[in-house]
Enzyme design. Sequence first.
Site, PDB file in Angstrom:
ATOM      1  N   ASP A   1       0.913   3.838  -3.368  1.00 37.52           N
ATOM      2  CA  ASP A   1       1.118   5.107  -3.448  1.00 37.52           C
ATOM      3  C   ASP A   1       2.154   5.521  -4.674  1.00 37.52           C
ATOM      4  OD1 ASP A   1       3.280   3.860  -2.258  1.00 37.52           O
ATOM      5  OD2 ASP A   1       3.783   5.425  -0.847  1.00 37.52           O
TER       6      ASP A   1
ATOM      7  N   LEU B   1       1.010  -1.257   0.010  1.00 41.45           N
ATOM      8  CA  LEU B   1      -0.084  -0.056  -0.143  1.00 41.45           C
ATOM      9  C   LEU B   1       0.889   1.259  -0.048  1.00 41.45           C
ATOM     10  CD1 LEU B   1      -2.653   1.710   0.450  1.00 41.45           C
ATOM     11  CD2 LEU B   1      -2.450   1.107   3.029  1.00 41.45           C
ATOM     12  N   ASP B   2       1.579   1.389   0.835  1.00 35.89           N
ATOM     13  CA  ASP B   2       2.521   2.504   1.162  1.00 35.89           C
ATOM     14  C   ASP B   2       3.576   2.200   1.903  1.00 35.89           C
ATOM     15  OD1 ASP B   2       3.999   4.948   2.091  1.00 35.89           O
ATOM     16  OD2 ASP B   2       2.510   5.520   3.203  1.00 35.89           O
ATOM     17  N   PRO B   3       4.592   1.621   1.100  1.00 39.76           N
ATOM     18  CA  PRO B   3       4.897   2.047  -0.131  1.00 39.76           C
ATOM     19  C   PRO B   3       4.480   0.800  -1.205  1.00 39.76           C
ATOM     20  CG  PRO B   3       6.961   0.736   0.668  1.00 39.76           C
ATOM     21  CD  PRO B   3       6.049   0.713   1.717  1.00 39.76           C
TER      22      PRO B   3
ATOM     23  N   CYS C   1      -0.921   8.589   3.497  1.00 36.78           N
ATOM     24  CA  CYS C   1      -1.502   7.287   3.695  1.00 36.78           C
ATOM     25  C   CYS C   1      -1.490   7.303   5.329  1.00 36.78           C
ATOM     26  CB  CYS C   1      -0.714   6.349   2.868  1.00 36.78           C
ATOM     27  SG  CYS C   1      -1.582   4.716   2.953  1.00 36.78           S
TER      28      CYS C   1
END
Length: 395
Positions: free
Chosen positions: A135, A130-132, A164
């Site tokens: 994004d 997700l993050d990283p 995030c």
Amino acid sequence: MSDLVPATGAVHWVGAGLSTGSGLAALCEHTDRVRLWHRTTERAAEALDRLGLTGRAEPRAYTLDALTAELAPGDVVVSMLPAPEHAALLSACVARRAHFACSSYVSDAVLEQVPAADAAGIVVLTEAGLDPGIDHLFAHSLVARAREAIGDDTAASYRLTSYCGGIPAVPNEFRYRFSWAPLGVLNALRSPARYVDDGTETVVDRPWEATREHIVVGGAGEETFEVYPNRDSVPFIEQYELPQAWKPRTFVRGTLRLDGWLRAWDTVFEELKAGDDARIAALARELAAAYPTTDTDRDRVVLAVSLEADADNVADVGRNGTAWSGSYLLDLEGDARESAMARCVSRPLALGVRHILDGSLPPGLSRAAETAARSEEWLRELADEGLEFTLRADG
């Protein structure tokens, strides 16, 4: 670069914690050779039952030696373990010529093994969560659209923000619930952050002291959050392929929290300032016990990435536009079947593993997004699989 070791189709998913979700099920739909490694065989079997995957993946008791003994050239190891454990797993993969994937940032310990991995013909996929992860996909897509609108050689200034956060779907008085290692949450706040603010490179030792209000426009209208910078944002200017002729007014990657978080955490910040490691570890345990994510709680993930770019001199723009702005928003709530965080981390990671299986990733280091074209491909695939997000563009 050596020749790519062909994938066997066998996937070793290591760890069944809070970020293991429907991505594992998606992998089981593409290969019948999935093994889930957890603390014990019984715990692995329980996790498979929870995910509805009993009989579709094999449970295993994890030790590094046990995993290494089962690895064959071309197998894929997916690490859901804490980031400090990735290097040892990767070392085993290099020795056995097995591919490696994780959702974490590239650590120095992983990076120093990349030449050996390249020589062995194996893929090292990182930053694919997700993050990283997502994004990066959003940022690459926005930058490519702005470059097409304004032009790479046009002098321009821009503002890119990427925030995030995993937050409670129903706000509580603490404005947070712990769903992953609580000590990791606190230590992240103790790490300096570097970013660009008002055209100037800025470093803040206590990230929460740079907290500001951030308005996100979604389907239900405007919502106010609080955001602060984390880690080192500056290297991502190059990674996101922003033109050298463009100058950043703002460039920051950071964390998003519910409105009121800063005030609610005031006593926590006072403890963090003291910097006593033993006390911080104890505080992490106390907070996790006081504000846990229980089976009845629902989480929410919000990822908001936006870019605004303006040509400095309209006379130099020619046929290109003078300004462009756009944003991506992912805003998901968990349900009884799966947390939002598990879905958002495991889905892109599983997609990356499938690209290893089909041979479309080269040997050596890869991230979820290396180019705009690849980002668009991944975003299309994630959307086709039901991961919902929206794009707004103007210019």
